[in-house]
Design a protein around this motif. Sequence first.
Motif, PDB file in Angstrom:
ATOM      1  N   MET A 192       3.944   3.518  -5.952  1.00 20.59           N
ATOM      2  CA  MET A 192       3.237   4.776  -5.724  1.00 20.59           C
ATOM      3  C   MET A 192       2.613   5.297  -7.027  1.00 20.59           C
ATOM      4  O   MET A 192       1.484   5.817  -7.023  1.00 20.59           O
ATOM      5  CB  MET A 192       4.192   5.831  -5.157  1.00 20.59           C
ATOM      6  N   LYS A 227      -1.489   5.654  -7.671  1.00 18.78           N
ATOM      7  CA  LYS A 227      -2.049   6.939  -8.087  1.00 18.78           C
ATOM      8  C   LYS A 227      -2.980   6.754  -9.277  1.00 18.78           C
ATOM      9  O   LYS A 227      -4.077   7.331  -9.334  1.00 18.78           O
ATOM     10  CB  LYS A 227      -0.912   7.909  -8.426  1.00 18.78           C
ATOM     11  N   THR A 240       0.848  -1.191   0.000  1.00 17.94           N
ATOM     12  CA  THR A 240       0.000   0.000   0.000  1.00 17.94           C
ATOM     13  C   THR A 240       0.882   1.238   0.000  1.00 17.94           C
ATOM     14  O   THR A 240       2.115   1.154  -0.115  1.00 17.94           O
ATOM     15  CB  THR A 240      -0.885   0.013   1.253  1.00 17.94           C
ATOM     16  N   SER A 241       0.254   2.381   0.175  1.00 16.41           N
ATOM     17  CA  SER A 241       1.019   3.624   0.301  1.00 16.41           C
ATOM     18  C   SER A 241       1.833   3.648   1.579  1.00 16.41           C
ATOM     19  O   SER A 241       2.777   4.438   1.715  1.00 16.41           O
ATOM     20  CB  SER A 241       0.060   4.821   0.273  1.00 16.41           C
TER      21      SER A 241
END
Length: 738
Positions: A532, A536, A499-500
């Motif tokens: 990332m 996005k 995940t982020s």
Amino acid sequence: MGTESEFTTTVGRHRLTIKTGKLAEQAGGAITLQVGESMLLATATMSKNIREGLDFFPLSVDFEEKMYAAGRIPGGFFRREGKPTTEAVLTSRLTDRPLRPLFPDGMRNEVQVIVTTLSSDSVHHLDIMSVNAASAALTISDVPWNGPVGAVRVGYIDGQFVADPTIPEMAESVLDLRIAGTREAIIMVEAAANEVPEDMMVEALAFGHQALQPIIDLLEEMRAAVGKEKREPTVSAVDMALVDMTKQRIGSRIADVIAATTERDDRNEALDILRDEIVDSFLAEDDTTDPKAVREVFSNEIKKAVRHRILYDGVRPDGRDYTTIRPLSSEVGISPRAHGSGLFQRGQTQVLSIVALGTPREAQKLDGLSPEDTRRYMHHYNFPPFSTGETWPMRGPRRREIGHGALAENALLPMIPSEEEFPYTIRVVSEVLSSNGSTSQASVCASSLALMDCGVPIKRAVAGVAMGLVTDGTKYAVLTDIQGMEDHLGDMDFKVAGTSEGITALQMDIKISGLDMDIMTQALEQAHTGRMEILKSMLRTIPEPRKELSLYAPRMLTIKIDPEKIGAVIGKGGATIRGLEEEFEVAVDIQEDGTVFVAGVDGIKAEAALERIHMLTHDPDLGEIFTGKVVRITDFGAFVELAPGQDGMVHISQLASEHLQRVEDAVRMGDEVMVMVTDVSSEGKIRLSRRAVLEGWTLDEAREQDAVRKGGGPRGNGGGRGGDRRSGGDRGGRPPRR
């Protein structure tokens, strides 16, 4: 029976014992490995001859899960082990991957490694034991192999790295890292994690490599003491004169084709034409030339040309630099009837993931040696032949498909809400529609999209990317988002998902003898940047889980009942629960702790079923108002059914506002009436009042009127408080139960 030799060491806090010389004496190498009361038998055997026509190394590694090892008899009609369980397949793959790179190049002898469970204590993990056992068997065998390797599991518990934690201890760990390596370098990595940052993962890798060194020491000691002399492998014969002539005819033509186009199909077509031209030129001169040998040289020259261009020109086959990700696109809501769907595409790799929600009873039941007996979240991965433009028989999932599904499952599992928060069984299926590298990580992305489209409240979106490596020993290049050719011709496939906030899954396979920490650190850093960028792109398509489930998804309602009243819901022979499911078109699932799940597509019917279950198991509260059916009439009153098997009595004086001579003047059999609970005796007998509802009395008023009647006051509406007091005070009861 031969003389047995014993060797021991300590890994983490556990004693590891290997014995050899007693069992399976005809195998090329045989050992038993024991940790605690878990014990494995591992054998390694090589064929004396090779099968004609083989152009690959025929290595097979099998982990044989035997139920007797845990004192159990297998389920099913035949009561014996059959098709390997998913856990057995995954352990076989985990064992295979660190062994394979260390066999001699060009070896064509068939090698078989078999690991059999003899004892399982459900405390120590069998998968890491399997890797070490197979390594030990190969190390002391006559099979040519450039080991040994050691393997260790690393957990992160209470802020500390722990080597080889037990199964109970792993329940508290945020990291499940399995690592294998040689004395000098790491050779295999597999991990599941709960958003672990990259720097912590690097520390864990270094800790793990150090922790496995005692195993390397032990296996080298074994080899010196009892190891057999290694046999010479049979390798494919090479006609060096033909190799040289083929290289001369190729010249720079392969490099020219690769440089001329970045499109895969155009490049492959041009290379096929060039290969056929060169093969035909040899056959025209000498029809006894082996075309297979020419094609093999041609393939090797393609590999050299691609790798040289990457390393020394900085250009990849499709024209990208080392860190650029292929074009991204995504979409949700592809399937109109599925509960959720997500389509993810990266370059020519395209994966469609579809979500189905079910009741808790639909959780997968596991019948293996793993302590886990059910699985609520399942992820399945399918790789049909059309995804690469090929054909082959479709006969169920292969090991690779099972492994990729498990990797995606591990990547998403930390983000799946708990059963208390989201009481559904969840199945995600990833269908690979087009493949040109990194389909497993594309399935992670597509599945994250599908779960959000479904309305599953995942904590954060998860994305994955595959990293590659090309090295010639002096220079190396780490590649982000590798495609098929780079995977096939490169030295590493390092998959990173997360995940982020951090990493949730890792898997690394290499074709060289090991990787140093600098390369792994760089790969993780590049993977973070790539992840990332992918996240996005995905979040532009759907930024968060939908607030509502699909119209076609089951509505799940829950209620907690007294476990002693579970029988009332089930009924004799299951009659009551079946009746509920048929009447309300729902599925009812009951847990041992008294948690009841009601699932149905029609929310109103599910609510009604839940209310019926409440009535079946609920002890009436004083002042509570029910709607029930008159089931029996006597001279002194009527009996009203509050729930199946639970009646209450309404005295004739409490049936109506006016004085009655006969009960039938107010109610008849089968009538539905609203009544208030005014008394529950210690024996469970329930007294009801219909008049209290009609008059709008509070509980206290109703009980006062009943006391007046018992004390000789007038029957009916005498005794003081009548209709003019309806608005006075709280009614003291709950809203009517319907």
